[in-house]
Design a protein around this motif. Sequence first.
Motif, PDB file in Angstrom:
ATOM      1  N   PRO A  95      -7.010  -4.615  -4.699  1.00 27.01           N
ATOM      2  CA  PRO A  95      -7.630  -4.394  -5.463  1.00 27.01           C
ATOM      3  C   PRO A  95      -7.137  -2.872  -6.586  1.00 27.01           C
ATOM      4  O   PRO A  95      -6.422  -2.337  -5.869  1.00 27.01           O
ATOM      5  N   ASP A 135       0.890  -1.157   0.138  1.00 29.66           N
ATOM      6  CA  ASP A 135       0.031   0.578  -0.602  1.00 29.66           C
ATOM      7  C   ASP A 135       0.737   1.481  -0.152  1.00 29.66           C
ATOM      8  O   ASP A 135       1.970   1.262   0.566  1.00 29.66           O
ATOM      9  N   GLY A 136       0.376   2.059  -0.687  1.00 26.57           N
ATOM     10  CA  GLY A 136       1.251   3.395  -1.054  1.00 26.57           C
ATOM     11  C   GLY A 136       1.577   3.752   0.613  1.00 26.57           C
ATOM     12  O   GLY A 136       2.153   5.171   0.976  1.00 26.57           O
ATOM     13  N   ARG A 137       0.855   4.010   1.262  1.00 24.46           N
ATOM     14  CA  ARG A 137       0.336   4.481   2.982  1.00 24.46           C
ATOM     15  C   ARG A 137       1.817   3.602   3.751  1.00 24.46           C
ATOM     16  O   ARG A 137       1.722   4.094   4.726  1.00 24.46           O
ATOM     17  N   LEU A 144       3.956  -2.388   3.416  1.00 23.59           N
ATOM     18  CA  LEU A 144       5.036  -1.863   2.661  1.00 23.59           C
ATOM     19  C   LEU A 144       4.607  -1.033   1.410  1.00 23.59           C
ATOM     20  O   LEU A 144       3.813  -1.169   0.609  1.00 23.59           O
ATOM     21  N   VAL A 175      -1.515  -7.749  -2.793  1.00 21.16           N
ATOM     22  CA  VAL A 175      -1.470  -6.450  -3.650  1.00 21.16           C
ATOM     23  C   VAL A 175      -3.071  -6.067  -3.284  1.00 21.16           C
ATOM     24  O   VAL A 175      -3.553  -7.573  -3.747  1.00 21.16           O
ATOM     25  N   HIS A 231      -2.418  -1.885 -10.337  1.00 22.24           N
ATOM     26  CA  HIS A 231      -2.521  -2.856  -8.926  1.00 22.24           C
ATOM     27  C   HIS A 231      -1.443  -4.890  -9.940  1.00 22.24           C
ATOM     28  O   HIS A 231      -1.105  -5.029  -9.365  1.00 22.24           O
ATOM     29  N   MET A 269       4.851   7.037  -5.908  1.00 18.42           N
ATOM     30  CA  MET A 269       3.630   6.785  -6.945  1.00 18.42           C
ATOM     31  C   MET A 269       2.596   5.592  -6.654  1.00 18.42           C
ATOM     32  O   MET A 269       3.494   4.540  -7.285  1.00 18.42           O
ATOM     33  N   GLY A 271      -7.737  -0.185  -5.003  1.00 21.38           N
ATOM     34  CA  GLY A 271      -6.898  -0.193  -2.798  1.00 21.38           C
ATOM     35  C   GLY A 271      -7.302  -0.562  -2.200  1.00 21.38           C
ATOM     36  O   GLY A 271      -9.169  -1.142  -2.246  1.00 21.38           O
ATOM     37  N   TRP A 272      -6.650  -0.980  -0.531  1.00 23.19           N
ATOM     38  CA  TRP A 272      -7.508  -1.533   0.307  1.00 23.19           C
ATOM     39  C   TRP A 272      -8.209  -0.445   1.533  1.00 23.19           C
ATOM     40  O   TRP A 272      -7.568   0.798   1.424  1.00 23.19           O
ATOM     41  N   LEU A 313       1.229   2.541  -8.370  1.00 25.67           N
ATOM     42  CA  LEU A 313       1.102   1.652  -9.638  1.00 25.67           C
ATOM     43  C   LEU A 313      -0.259   0.988 -10.112  1.00 25.67           C
ATOM     44  O   LEU A 313      -0.725   0.751  -9.266  1.00 25.67           O
ATOM     45  N   ALA A 333       2.169  -3.374  -9.229  1.00 29.40           N
ATOM     46  CA  ALA A 333       2.656  -4.128  -8.663  1.00 29.40           C
ATOM     47  C   ALA A 333       2.957  -5.344  -7.904  1.00 29.40           C
ATOM     48  O   ALA A 333       4.032  -5.159  -7.282  1.00 29.40           O
TER      49      ALA A 333
HETATM   50  C1  SAM Z   1      -3.765   1.438  -8.428  1.00 30.58           C
HETATM   51  S1  SAM Z   1      -3.705   0.912  -6.825  1.00 30.58           S
HETATM   52  C2  SAM Z   1      -4.590   1.883  -5.158  1.00 30.58           C
HETATM   53  C3  SAM Z   1      -5.084   3.029  -5.083  1.00 30.58           C
HETATM   54  C4  SAM Z   1      -5.184   3.540  -4.409  1.00 30.58           C
HETATM   55  N1  SAM Z   1      -6.045   4.644  -4.956  1.00 30.58           N
HETATM   56  C5  SAM Z   1      -4.832   4.158  -3.255  1.00 30.58           C
HETATM   57  O1  SAM Z   1      -4.743   4.872  -3.148  1.00 30.58           O
HETATM   58  O2  SAM Z   1      -4.672   2.439  -2.452  1.00 30.58           O
HETATM   59  C6  SAM Z   1      -3.473  -0.680  -6.307  1.00 30.58           C
HETATM   60  C7  SAM Z   1      -2.791  -2.104  -5.255  1.00 30.58           C
HETATM   61  O3  SAM Z   1      -1.735  -1.595  -6.087  1.00 30.58           O
HETATM   62  C8  SAM Z   1      -0.699  -1.442  -4.787  1.00 30.58           C
HETATM   63  N2  SAM Z   1       0.225  -0.477  -5.038  1.00 30.58           N
HETATM   64  C9  SAM Z   1       0.453   0.716  -6.210  1.00 30.58           C
HETATM   65  N3  SAM Z   1       1.171   1.333  -6.122  1.00 30.58           N
HETATM   66  C10 SAM Z   1       1.766   1.119  -4.690  1.00 30.58           C
HETATM   67  C11 SAM Z   1       3.207   1.842  -4.068  1.00 30.58           C
HETATM   68  N4  SAM Z   1       4.146   2.589  -4.621  1.00 30.58           N
HETATM   69  N5  SAM Z   1       3.732   0.771  -3.109  1.00 30.58           N
HETATM   70  C12 SAM Z   1       2.516   0.003  -2.719  1.00 30.58           C
HETATM   71  N6  SAM Z   1       2.044  -0.824  -3.337  1.00 30.58           N
HETATM   72  C13 SAM Z   1       0.928  -0.021  -4.449  1.00 30.58           C
HETATM   73  C14 SAM Z   1      -1.189  -1.790  -3.427  1.00 30.58           C
HETATM   74  O4  SAM Z   1      -1.719  -2.938  -3.365  1.00 30.58           O
HETATM   75  C15 SAM Z   1      -2.899  -1.080  -4.503  1.00 30.58           C
HETATM   76  O5  SAM Z   1      -3.610  -1.167  -3.093  1.00 30.58           O
END
Ligand code: SAM
Length: 151
Positions: free
Chosen positions: A94, A62-64, A115, A92, A124, A120, A97-98, A122, A127
């Motif tokens: 949906p 997750d980006g957070r 993690l 990973v 899913h 940025m 996002g989670w 990506l 990722a």
């Molecule tokens: C398109 S992203 C989700 C975007 C969503 N708006 C969010 O902010 O969580 C889909 C999944 O890809 C993974 N992902 C995408 N970018 C990531 C990053 N920079 N770090 C970690 N996981 C990432 C995560 O598991 C996320 O739930």
Amino acid sequence: MMIAAIAGRGRATAFDALADVYLSRLAVYTPVEAKTFRSEEAFLEAVAGGRTRTAPRVVLLDGRGKMLSSAEFAGFIGGQRDGGAQNLIFAVGPADGWSQVAVDSAGGRAGGLVLSLGAMTLPHELARVVLVEQVYRAFTILANHPYHGGH
Ligand SMILES: C[S@@+](CC[C@H](N)C(=O)[O-])C[C@H]1O[C@@H](n2cnc3c(N)ncnc32)[C@H](O)[C@@H]1O
């Protein structure tokens, strides 16, 4: 070890083919199962109902989350392995996002980790490719294999 993803039943993509390359390389180092869940709820239920002797350790992508270098990530995996973690699950999320609930539950679990692969976002599927390459890289680092120095 499990590499989990939340995804619909779409056809296999070029991303999947690439992930498979690293999954087969990873399988040389550790038993690994790639699994897809239909929803976040289905994934969380499977984790809660897991039947290994010790509770599964969950790494939610997750980006957070926390950013680690590849060497630090290898250290994390090595620590889990040496600590006897029976079932390490990388997941990973949906496309949207989670939920915060999923992030909080992974972050609050013993040995759990949220993690981030970087600031940025990506898709899913991509990722998942980056994740499996980094898990493979981590195992080569732990095995002192020259891959990390040359790729
Ligand atoms: C398109 S992203 C989700 C975007 C969503 N708006 C969010 O902010 O969580 C889909 C999944 O890809 C993974 N992902 C995408 N970018 C990531 C990053 N920079 N770090 C970690 N996981 C990432 C995560 O598991 C996320 O739930």
